[in-house]
Design an enzyme around this catalytic site. Structure first.
Site, short mmCIF file in Angstrom:
data_model
loop_
_atom_site.label_atom_id
_atom_site.label_comp_id
_atom_site.label_asym_id
_atom_site.label_seq_id
_atom_site.Cartn_x
_atom_site.Cartn_y
_atom_site.Cartn_z
N ASP A 105 0.83 -1.21 0.00
CA ASP A 105 0.00 0.00 0.00
C ASP A 105 0.86 1.25 0.00
O ASP A 105 2.01 1.23 0.46
CB ASP A 105 -0.84 0.07 1.28
CG ASP A 105 -1.79 -1.09 1.40
OD1 ASP A 105 -2.15 -1.67 0.37
OD2 ASP A 105 -2.14 -1.41 2.55
N1 URA Z 1 -1.19 -5.80 4.19
C1 URA Z 1 -1.61 -4.52 4.19
O1 URA Z 1 -2.58 -4.18 4.86
N2 URA Z 1 -0.93 -3.64 3.45
C2 URA Z 1 0.14 -3.95 2.68
O2 URA Z 1 0.72 -3.09 2.02
C3 URA Z 1 0.55 -5.29 2.70
C4 URA Z 1 -0.13 -6.19 3.47
#
Ligand code: URA
Length: 261
Positions: A105
């Site tokens: 993310d």
């Molecule tokens: N889980 C999440 O919530 N975000 C990420 O970027 C990777 C795994």
């Protein structure tokens, strides 16, 4: 013989989808003949493949395997329509068409593999391979043993329970503090760790991926990258070639069965 679009993506010319466009646009030829059919196969060892008239020279030397520490505030994509900073901005002089293996993310930091080896990337992100991904998460508040156990057993997300996770509390269990957990999951569902932690009432304040499969690097700093070592590449390939997991593991889950490829 390999399908042309796969061959072009393995060669680092373009992503598989972009390679399909190159073909349908008539920009690809095999042994001097323009190819427009997407199913066409070719042998990179014996056929002369050209894109826009230029000979494809694909080989191990042009394969790149990069380990990047993505800082928060960067999008995991090659192009962002919203013009935010992307992981590509961090790679500087890398001229091969590498792309991210999976996604972190915008607000998540940590280890991200980038490669132009389409076959390896596809295998590592295929759900049936269950490549473990380890994260460290600073939570809001201190989860008790019950909450940690719920994470371990799996949390229903979008009507489907997450698979079993390894979860460890890294901070002393003091009630008035924020806890830090280490969690290893074997799926790559959207915002999975954040949503799991939210479900137990302890939203994530900070999230970092510390391992992807067998690959970790405590010394790599945010915004920096390095090439994988030959030994790391070998281990990743072995992981990608290992037989797939046959099972739905979480209780009561109706997972779509893995499609044979
Ligand atoms: N889980 C999440 O919530 N975000 C990420 O970027 C990777 C795994």
């Amino acid at each position: 013989m390999i399908r042309l679009q796969k061959l072009l993506s393995q060669a680092g010319v373009a992503s598989r989808r972009a390679a399909e466009t190159l073909i349908t646009e008539g920009r690809v030829s095999v042994n001097g003949k323009m190819v427009l059919e997407l199913g066409t196969k070719a042998d990179p060892a014996t056929d002369e493949i050209r894109v826009d008239g230029r000979r494809l020279k694909q080989t191990q030397e042009t394969r790149r395997y990069i380990l990047l520490y993505k800082p928060k505030g960067f999008v995991t994509t090659r192009n962002d329509p919203q013009r935010r900073r992307t992981v590509m901005d961090l790679l500087g002089e890398v001229k091969e068409y590498v792309y991210p293996v999976g996604r972190l993310d915008y607000d998540t930091e940590g280890l991200l593999l980038m490669t132009n080896d389409g076959e390896l990337a596809a295998a590592l992100t295929h759900p049936s391979h269950e490549v473990p991904r380890t994260y460290e998460a600073l939570l809001a508040g201190m989860p008790d043993e019950d909450a940690l156990e719920r994470l371990r057993r799996g949390i229903p997300l979008d009507g489907r329970r997450t698979g079993a996770a390894d979860v460890e509390l890294l901070t002393p269990p003091k009630r008035d503090m924020d806890g830090v957990i280490r969690i290893t999951i074997r799926e790559g569902r959207n915002r999975q760790v954040r949503r799991m932690c939210e479900a137990i009432g302890h939203p994530v304040q900070k999230l970092a991926r510390t391992r992807f499969g067998p690959i970790g690097d405590k010394r790599l700093k945010p915004g920096y990258w390095r090439e994988l070592t030959p030994a790391e590449i070998k281990t990743l390939k072995a992981l990608a070639n290992r037989p797939r997991a046959p099972r739905p593991r979480s209780a009561g889950a109706s997972r779509p069965s893995a499609t044979p490829r």
